[in-house]
Design a protein around this motif. Structure first.
Motif, short mmCIF file in Angstrom:
data_model
loop_
_atom_site.label_atom_id
_atom_site.label_comp_id
_atom_site.label_asym_id
_atom_site.label_seq_id
_atom_site.Cartn_x
_atom_site.Cartn_y
_atom_site.Cartn_z
N THR A 46 34.55 46.50 47.86
CA THR A 46 33.93 45.31 47.28
C THR A 46 32.92 44.69 48.25
O THR A 46 31.84 44.26 47.85
N ASN A 74 31.85 40.54 40.61
CA ASN A 74 32.49 40.51 39.30
C ASN A 74 31.99 41.59 38.36
O ASN A 74 32.41 41.63 37.19
N PHE A 88 32.21 44.49 36.61
CA PHE A 88 33.18 45.50 36.21
C PHE A 88 32.52 46.65 35.45
O PHE A 88 32.81 47.82 35.69
N THR A 94 37.75 44.22 41.04
CA THR A 94 37.73 44.05 39.59
C THR A 94 38.35 45.25 38.88
O THR A 94 39.14 45.09 37.94
N TYR A 122 41.89 45.42 36.73
CA TYR A 122 41.93 46.02 35.39
C TYR A 122 42.99 47.12 35.33
O TYR A 122 43.71 47.24 34.33
N ALA A 167 42.90 38.46 40.60
CA ALA A 167 41.87 37.60 40.01
C ALA A 167 41.78 36.27 40.76
O ALA A 167 40.69 35.74 40.97
#
Length: 315
Positions: free
Chosen positions: A92, A248, A250, A269, A273, A289
């Motif tokens: 990330t 963010n 995704f 993200t 999921y 989250a």
């Protein structure tokens, strides 16, 4: 010397409270007009945040509904000690930093080019923003076809020119998957950054450019001492939005690699999921989250303090 006091008529004293009451009645309806929008925002934005916070402290696994209970910090301990989380955090950071640098640099260059008085400038601006307005699913379908290792046009051109001997597995190779995704994200979102910076360039007074030219400043000097300081707020805003969206983002990863190959493109993200819709562990997914939410909140607060706070102190 005697001081005389002039008494106001009783009618004046009686009219003042009535006037204040009338003014208050005129002000109150404004808040009532805003109330429906505020209630709607609280329901649309506030409720999901509160529900996610509460879920992150719950043992909530869809495959075991009878075992739901308050778990405290167990979900956070579980994800923080998971090796997949550390890898996702690193990916990330790389993903967000690379998007930030590339999109700001290329977006600034595009903004400078679009700001020039060139023939066909309107057409050029329209063409530049096409990648930004194209839906993400269309982008994914087109680029997956172009990068296909067997029938993709890109590999056919590279092998035909003798640049490569075998067709590269762009999205299936751990060494190329993340760089390719970064380039695709940069291709799509650089026009958005360019539009923000172009709006900033149009607010720089022409008098500053003329004064700098009279002082003998060249293009590089004007760019450094006039243009960049003049659009500093636009640069900060573009950087903040780029970091927030990249972290963010995704769709930009899941539609191409689903976090693979071998987790080489797994970000927070996609990991959240996977926890939620593969392992059906909503508690751990909500805790990730919340970690993302806290990071973005800190980033936004730093931005408003550095940019808006300094502007307020100077004024």
């Amino acid at each position: 010397m005697a001081v005389t006091h002039v008494k106001r008529p009783a009618t004046d004293r009686a009219e003042r409270p009535a006037t204040v009451r009338r003014r208050r009645r005129r002000v109150r309806p404004h808040w009532w007009y805003l109330a429906p929008a505020l209630i709607l925002m609280a329901g649309v934005l506030g409720y999901p945040v509160v529900d996610a916070i509460w879920t992150s402290f719950q043992h909530n696994v869809l495959t075991h509904p009878d075992a739901d209970h308050f778990a405290g910090l167990d979900n956070y301990r579980s994800v923080l000690t998971d090796g997949a989380l550390l890898s996702a955090v690193w990916h990330t950071v790389v993903w967000g930093a690379a998007n930030l640098v590339l999109q700001l640099v290329l977006g600034f260059a595009l903004a400078l080019l679009m700001h020039q008085r060139l023939a066909g400038r309107a057409v050029f601006r329209s063409v530049v923003i096409i990648p930004w307005v194209v839906p993400s699913i269309v982008v994914a379908l087109v680029w997956r076809y172009l990068l296909d290792p067997t029938s993709g046009p890109l590999n056919q051109v590279l092998t035909g020119l003798g640049i490569v001997s075998t067709s590269p597995q762009w999205l299936a190779d751990q060494s190329t998957a993340m760089p390719v995704l970064i380039l695709l994200s940069t291709w799509k979102w650089t026009p958005f950054v360019a539009v923000i910076l172009l709006a900033g360039l149009q607010t720089v007074p022409k008098e500053l450019h003329e004064a700098a030219m009279l002082d003998g400043a060249g293009r590089i000097q004007r760019l450094r001492y006039v243009v960049i300081p003049g659009i500093r707020t636009s640069i900060a805003l573009a950087g903040l939005l780029t970091v927030g969206y990249s972290i963010n983002n995704f769709n930009g990863i899941w539609m191409f690699t689903k976090g693979g190959p071998a987790g080489s493109t797994e970000t927070l993200t996609t990991l959240a999921y996977r926890y939620a819709f593969t392992e059906f562990d909503l508690g751990r997914a909500a805790s990730i989250a919340m970690i993302l939410f806290a990071f973005l909140l800190i980033t936004s607060s730093v931005y408003f303090y550095v940019v808006e706070g300094r502007k307020g102190s100077k004024s």
